[in-house]
Design an enzyme around this catalytic site. Structure first.
Site, PDB file in Angstrom:
ATOM      1  N   ALA A  10       5.072   4.871  -1.917  1.00 25.72           N
ATOM      2  CA  ALA A  10       3.620   4.823  -1.482  1.00 25.72           C
ATOM      3  C   ALA A  10       3.471   4.469  -2.918  1.00 25.72           C
ATOM      4  O   ALA A  10       2.496   3.007  -1.985  1.00 25.72           O
ATOM      5  CB  ALA A  10       3.420   6.572  -2.833  1.00 25.72           C
ATOM      6  N   ALA A  11       3.715   3.808  -3.634  1.00 26.75           N
ATOM      7  CA  ALA A  11       2.720   2.722  -4.724  1.00 26.75           C
ATOM      8  C   ALA A  11       2.860   1.567  -4.144  1.00 26.75           C
ATOM      9  O   ALA A  11       2.555   0.242  -3.812  1.00 26.75           O
ATOM     10  CB  ALA A  11       3.909   3.393  -6.195  1.00 26.75           C
ATOM     11  N   ARG A  21      -4.690  -8.368   1.455  1.00 31.40           N
ATOM     12  CA  ARG A  21      -6.173  -8.436   2.101  1.00 31.40           C
ATOM     13  C   ARG A  21      -6.686  -9.488   1.743  1.00 31.40           C
ATOM     14  O   ARG A  21      -7.380  -9.814   2.104  1.00 31.40           O
ATOM     15  CB  ARG A  21      -6.308  -6.865   2.257  1.00 31.40           C
ATOM     16  CG  ARG A  21      -6.526  -5.478   3.359  1.00 31.40           C
ATOM     17  CD  ARG A  21      -7.048  -3.912   3.311  1.00 31.40           C
ATOM     18  NE  ARG A  21      -6.205  -3.382   4.750  1.00 31.40           N
ATOM     19  CZ  ARG A  21      -5.501  -2.171   3.444  1.00 31.40           C
ATOM     20  NH1 ARG A  21      -5.658  -2.112   2.091  1.00 31.40           N
ATOM     21  NH2 ARG A  21      -4.589  -2.109   4.705  1.00 31.40           N
ATOM     22  N   SER A  38       7.425   3.111   3.478  1.00 35.91           N
ATOM     23  CA  SER A  38       6.334   3.977   2.766  1.00 35.91           C
ATOM     24  C   SER A  38       6.244   5.793   4.077  1.00 35.91           C
ATOM     25  O   SER A  38       5.169   5.553   5.086  1.00 35.91           O
ATOM     26  CB  SER A  38       5.192   2.634   4.376  1.00 35.91           C
ATOM     27  OG  SER A  38       4.551   2.808   4.042  1.00 35.91           O
ATOM     28  N   CYS A  42       5.792  13.892   0.514  1.00 33.50           N
ATOM     29  CA  CYS A  42       5.206  15.225   0.537  1.00 33.50           C
ATOM     30  C   CYS A  42       5.340  16.037   1.741  1.00 33.50           C
ATOM     31  O   CYS A  42       5.376  17.343   1.815  1.00 33.50           O
ATOM     32  CB  CYS A  42       3.696  15.264  -0.081  1.00 33.50           C
ATOM     33  SG  CYS A  42       3.535  13.323  -0.999  1.00 33.50           S
ATOM     34  N   VAL A  80      17.088  -4.194  -7.107  1.00 30.59           N
ATOM     35  CA  VAL A  80      16.617  -4.675  -7.863  1.00 30.59           C
ATOM     36  C   VAL A  80      17.406  -4.420  -9.336  1.00 30.59           C
ATOM     37  O   VAL A  80      17.433  -3.444  -9.470  1.00 30.59           O
ATOM     38  CB  VAL A  80      15.040  -5.074  -8.103  1.00 30.59           C
ATOM     39  CG1 VAL A  80      15.567  -6.234  -9.304  1.00 30.59           C
ATOM     40  CG2 VAL A  80      14.314  -6.303  -7.563  1.00 30.59           C
ATOM     41  N   ASN A 307      -1.444   6.189  -4.532  1.00 24.80           N
ATOM     42  CA  ASN A 307      -1.568   5.423  -3.507  1.00 24.80           C
ATOM     43  C   ASN A 307      -2.166   4.142  -4.421  1.00 24.80           C
ATOM     44  O   ASN A 307      -3.308   3.074  -4.227  1.00 24.80           O
ATOM     45  CB  ASN A 307      -2.632   5.869  -2.863  1.00 24.80           C
ATOM     46  CG  ASN A 307      -1.234   6.344  -1.652  1.00 24.80           C
ATOM     47  OD1 ASN A 307      -1.101   4.846  -0.442  1.00 24.80           O
ATOM     48  ND2 ASN A 307      -0.211   7.371  -1.787  1.00 24.80           N
ATOM     49  N   TYR A 427     -24.175  25.114   3.151  1.00 24.56           N
ATOM     50  CA  TYR A 427     -24.536  26.120   4.099  1.00 24.56           C
ATOM     51  C   TYR A 427     -24.626  26.321   4.589  1.00 24.56           C
ATOM     52  O   TYR A 427     -26.021  26.558   4.929  1.00 24.56           O
ATOM     53  CB  TYR A 427     -25.258  27.155   2.146  1.00 24.56           C
ATOM     54  CG  TYR A 427     -25.132  28.169   2.636  1.00 24.56           C
ATOM     55  CD1 TYR A 427     -24.633  29.165   2.854  1.00 24.56           C
ATOM     56  CD2 TYR A 427     -26.502  28.802   3.900  1.00 24.56           C
ATOM     57  CE1 TYR A 427     -24.619  30.478   3.248  1.00 24.56           C
ATOM     58  CE2 TYR A 427     -26.339  30.114   3.631  1.00 24.56           C
ATOM     59  CZ  TYR A 427     -25.265  30.994   4.173  1.00 24.56           C
ATOM     60  OH  TYR A 427     -25.676  32.405   4.481  1.00 24.56           O
TER      61      TYR A 427
HETATM   62  P1  FAD Z   1       8.732   6.542  -5.243  1.00 27.03           P
HETATM   63  O1  FAD Z   1       8.405   7.688  -4.161  1.00 27.03           O
HETATM   64  O2  FAD Z   1       9.715   7.648  -5.980  1.00 27.03           O
HETATM   65  O3  FAD Z   1       9.368   5.387  -4.339  1.00 27.03           O
HETATM   66  C1  FAD Z   1       9.976   4.140  -5.948  1.00 27.03           C
HETATM   67  C2  FAD Z   1      10.859   3.658  -4.573  1.00 27.03           C
HETATM   68  O4  FAD Z   1      11.411   2.408  -5.154  1.00 27.03           O
HETATM   69  C3  FAD Z   1      12.374   4.664  -4.048  1.00 27.03           C
HETATM   70  O5  FAD Z   1      11.772   4.137  -2.619  1.00 27.03           O
HETATM   71  C4  FAD Z   1      13.510   4.001  -4.748  1.00 27.03           C
HETATM   72  O6  FAD Z   1      14.140   3.688  -3.507  1.00 27.03           O
HETATM   73  C5  FAD Z   1      12.968   2.294  -5.229  1.00 27.03           C
HETATM   74  N1  FAD Z   1      13.395   1.813  -6.538  1.00 27.03           N
HETATM   75  C6  FAD Z   1      13.681   2.179  -7.081  1.00 27.03           C
HETATM   76  N2  FAD Z   1      14.694   0.904  -8.512  1.00 27.03           N
HETATM   77  C7  FAD Z   1      14.616   0.255  -7.182  1.00 27.03           C
HETATM   78  C8  FAD Z   1      15.056  -0.694  -7.344  1.00 27.03           C
HETATM   79  N3  FAD Z   1      16.575  -0.993  -8.630  1.00 27.03           N
HETATM   80  N4  FAD Z   1      15.599  -2.113  -6.732  1.00 27.03           N
HETATM   81  C9  FAD Z   1      14.670  -1.610  -5.254  1.00 27.03           C
HETATM   82  N5  FAD Z   1      13.977  -0.208  -4.988  1.00 27.03           N
HETATM   83  C10 FAD Z   1      14.093   0.353  -5.825  1.00 27.03           C
HETATM   84  N6  FAD Z   1       2.320  13.972  -3.761  1.00 27.03           N
HETATM   85  C11 FAD Z   1       0.823  14.749  -3.771  1.00 27.03           C
HETATM   86  O7  FAD Z   1       0.036  14.015  -4.530  1.00 27.03           O
HETATM   87  N7  FAD Z   1       0.500  15.653  -3.245  1.00 27.03           N
HETATM   88  C12 FAD Z   1       1.545  16.477  -2.930  1.00 27.03           C
HETATM   89  O8  FAD Z   1       2.046  17.272  -1.883  1.00 27.03           O
HETATM   90  C13 FAD Z   1       3.470  15.636  -2.888  1.00 27.03           C
HETATM   91  N8  FAD Z   1       4.223  16.879  -2.735  1.00 27.03           N
HETATM   92  C14 FAD Z   1       5.052  16.540  -2.679  1.00 27.03           C
HETATM   93  C15 FAD Z   1       6.162  17.056  -1.955  1.00 27.03           C
HETATM   94  C16 FAD Z   1       7.426  16.576  -2.716  1.00 27.03           C
HETATM   95  C17 FAD Z   1       8.815  17.169  -2.403  1.00 27.03           C
HETATM   96  C18 FAD Z   1       8.101  15.670  -2.620  1.00 27.03           C
HETATM   97  C19 FAD Z   1      10.022  15.145  -3.558  1.00 27.03           C
HETATM   98  C20 FAD Z   1       6.936  14.570  -3.862  1.00 27.03           C
HETATM   99  C21 FAD Z   1       5.749  15.127  -3.684  1.00 27.03           C
HETATM  100  N9  FAD Z   1       4.448  14.231  -4.204  1.00 27.03           N
HETATM  101  C22 FAD Z   1       3.535  14.993  -4.458  1.00 27.03           C
HETATM  102  C23 FAD Z   1       4.255  13.610  -5.060  1.00 27.03           C
HETATM  103  C24 FAD Z   1       4.444  12.321  -4.574  1.00 27.03           C
HETATM  104  O9  FAD Z   1       5.453  11.952  -3.803  1.00 27.03           O
HETATM  105  C25 FAD Z   1       5.351  10.435  -5.294  1.00 27.03           C
HETATM  106  O10 FAD Z   1       4.024  11.461  -6.632  1.00 27.03           O
HETATM  107  C26 FAD Z   1       5.079   9.850  -4.454  1.00 27.03           C
HETATM  108  O11 FAD Z   1       6.253   9.294  -3.610  1.00 27.03           O
HETATM  109  C27 FAD Z   1       5.497   8.126  -5.729  1.00 27.03           C
HETATM  110  O12 FAD Z   1       5.442   7.372  -5.023  1.00 27.03           O
HETATM  111  P2  FAD Z   1       5.769   5.945  -5.851  1.00 27.03           P
HETATM  112  O13 FAD Z   1       5.754   4.398  -4.950  1.00 27.03           O
HETATM  113  O14 FAD Z   1       5.070   5.149  -7.376  1.00 27.03           O
HETATM  114  O15 FAD Z   1       7.696   6.066  -5.985  1.00 27.03           O
END
Ligand code: FAD
Length: 496
Positions: A10-11, A21, A38, A42, A80, A307, A427
């Site tokens: 996500a981030a 952009r 990507s 959720c 990394v 995001n 409403y």
């Molecule tokens: P992540 O999604 O954890 O991605 C981090 C990425 O970094 C991973 O792919 C990992 O492989 C990579 N990475 C880590 N270390 C390294 C490295 N050293 N080198 C290269 N790559 C690396 N949030 C909501 O807002 N609403 C919801 O309904 C919701 N439902 C969820 C349901 C489930 C089952 C889960 C598990 C989470 C849910 N979340 C929800 C939370 C949401 O999914 C996370 O907050 C979001 O994915 C965070 O995104 P991120 O990019 O910060 O981290």
């Protein structure tokens, strides 16, 4: 300028998209240690429960698409392994062949997410205990379910993910047992709201055990777990075990690079997502957030925030000035027929922060009753001194999401409770009531605070419904009484 992003869910992908952009000439390189990018984490519970037909629907973009769309170099299966903050380089291992390389950065963004907390009794040989975090986890769970057809699941942890998995497994015909360490499930809610959720889970066949902690698992010689054991000496049979045990920020790289962590254990960042190193940023689940109501550090790992943070960092590193405004701790989930959400401070949190708290429970139909409007409960918390709304929790079978979002918006703009009455909300009978439940919430709290009108008991309300239509703190006392007597939950009726 060379921008390196570590992590691409996500981030990380939000950083890349916004940076591109803003700046067409920057060189943007992303490293992701997994095979997927990507994707919608959720959506995982809904895929497992067959509400989503195909896993690919949760992974709408792949490396090729992303590279073509954003002109970035997307390296999947690349980990990394180290950062040199002085020379501004990183070390990377290509996991497909073990090759190592070094890369230089002008700006580095850590979007490394969070890791599921794995209890000490879990070992890597166990075949049927699963975290729920990545697409790989999902594939493993899916394959196991298809091959073994489990009948009973133990879900360790009664938070958002535990709720969603319990619902989806039940739909799938897998009996679910939730084991929760604390005194109530959904610990980010006030207990009496959680109890309603617990009651609803139980009425749908889910077993819930609170104040219980799994301390051991029993497995056979082929490493299949068949039972879990708890601190209180109970044993629960299990064909599959789900670890919904919460997450911790994945700060390994940050620590190795000497970046400062905040009190929550996540990477400390300023409002522009900059870490303690001027050219290193952190976003998403790995970064510390703050609660906008109190200004205090807060860890709230959600996709919505990830995001947002990603977009801000992408903007700032390419010369923009977007800033993060903090979070309200807003969250929502569905469990069977109920939607349940929270925003801002709970009553417990508000009292802990030292506010002079006013609390009300507002039970109203979500829309016109003559069109079958269903009951909606809003528990709202305000500060008696300033009249500011502090937080709200909502639960009901319809209309919860929109009330929660209105209240979150009001909180974001620091509304006083009286402001809620003046909102020009939409409403028509299929959608709301002439005065929306949010407006009633504001009216009643305003009356209680400013005119010193006490919140009335239901008997006292007769004939004054227009002014009040609220449930006083009696409902809290009822909850406490029933709790003290050992009752596991109270029903909606009890709260009337
Ligand atoms: P992540 O999604 O954890 O991605 C981090 C990425 O970094 C991973 O792919 C990992 O492989 C990579 N990475 C880590 N270390 C390294 C490295 N050293 N080198 C290269 N790559 C690396 N949030 C909501 O807002 N609403 C919801 O309904 C919701 N439902 C969820 C349901 C489930 C089952 C889960 C598990 C989470 C849910 N979340 C929800 C939370 C949401 O999914 C996370 O907050 C979001 O994915 C965070 O995104 P991120 O990019 O910060 O981290």
């Amino acid at each position: 300028m060379q921008i390196i992003i570590v992590g691409s869910v996500a981030a990380g992908t939000s950083v890349a998209a916004k940076a591109r952009r803003n700046d067409e000439s920057a060189e943007i390189i992303v490293y992701e240690k997994g095979p997927d990018i990507s994707y919608s984490i959720c959506g995982i519970p809904y895929y497992l429960g067959n509400e989503v037909d195909d896993l690919s629907e949760l992974i709408p973009r792949d490396k090729k698409w992303f590279e073509a769309r954003y002109n970035v170099k997307m390296n999947i299966n690349h980990e990394v392994t180290a950062i040199d903050p002085v020379n501004q380089t990183i070390r990377v291992t290509d996991l497909s062949n073990g090759a190592e390389e070094e890369e230089t950065f002008d700006k580095l963004v850590l979007a490394t997410g969070a890791n599921v907390t794995i209890p000490g009794y879990v070992d890597s040989q166990m075949k049927n205990i699963f975290p729920v975090r990545t697409m790989e986890d999902t594939r493993h769970i899916d394959t196991f379910i298809q091959e073994v057809d489990p009948k009973q699941a133990v879900i360790i942890g009664g938070g958002y993910i535990g709720m969603e998995i319990a619902e989806q497994f039940t739909h799938k015909g897998i009996k679910s047992i939730i084991i929760q360490r604390g005194s109530h499930i959904m610990s980010s809610f006030d207990p009496e709201i959680s109890f309603r959720v617990q009651e609803h889970l139980q009425s749908n066949g889910v077993e819930v055990y609170t104040n219980e902690e799994v301390t051991a698992v029993h497995q056979d010689e082929s490493h299949l777990i068949h039972a879990v054991e708890t601190r209180n000496g109970h044993r629960f049979d299990a064909d599959i075990v789900i670890l919904a045990t919460g997450v911790r920020p994945n700060v390994t790289l940050a620590q190795q690079a000497g970046l400062l962590l905040g009190p929550t254990g996540a990477i400390q960042v300023d409002k522009h997502m900059r870490t303690s190193h001027e050219n290193i940023y952190a976003v998403g689940d790995v970064a510390e957030s703050y609660l906008s109501i109190t200004g205090k550090p807060f860890y709230h790992p959600l996709g919505s925030t990830a995001n947002k943070m990603g977009r801000i960092a992408g903007d700032v590193i390419t010369g923009g000035d977007l800033a993060f405004h903090g979070v309200l701790g807003t969250g929502i989930f569905r469990v069977f027929e109920l939607a349940v959400g929270t925003t801002g401070l709970t009553e417990q949190a508000a009292r802990k922060e030292g506010f002079d708290v006013e609390v009300l429970y507002n039970l109203k139909p979500a829309r016109a009753e003559y069109l079958n409007g269903k009951e909606l409960l809003i528990k709202a918390v305000a500060d008696r001194k300033s009249g500011l709304l502090l937080g709200a929790q909502a639960i009901g079978s319809e209309g919860v999401d929109k009330r929660l979002d209105v209240l979150a918006t009001a909180l974001h703009f620091k509304a006083k409770v009286e402001d809620l009455f003046h909102l020009d909300l939409a409403y028509a009978p299929p959608f709301s009531t002439t005065k929306d439940p949010v407006m009633y919430t504001g009216m009643a709290l305003h009356n209680a605070i400013n005119r010193n009108r006490p919140l009335l008991s239901p008997a006292e309300l007769v004939g004054k419904e227009d002014d009040y239509q609220i449930i006083d703190t009696r409902s809290k006392k009822q909850y406490e009484a029933s709790h003290v007597q050992g009752a596991q939950h109270i029903s909606l009726k009890d709260l009337r």
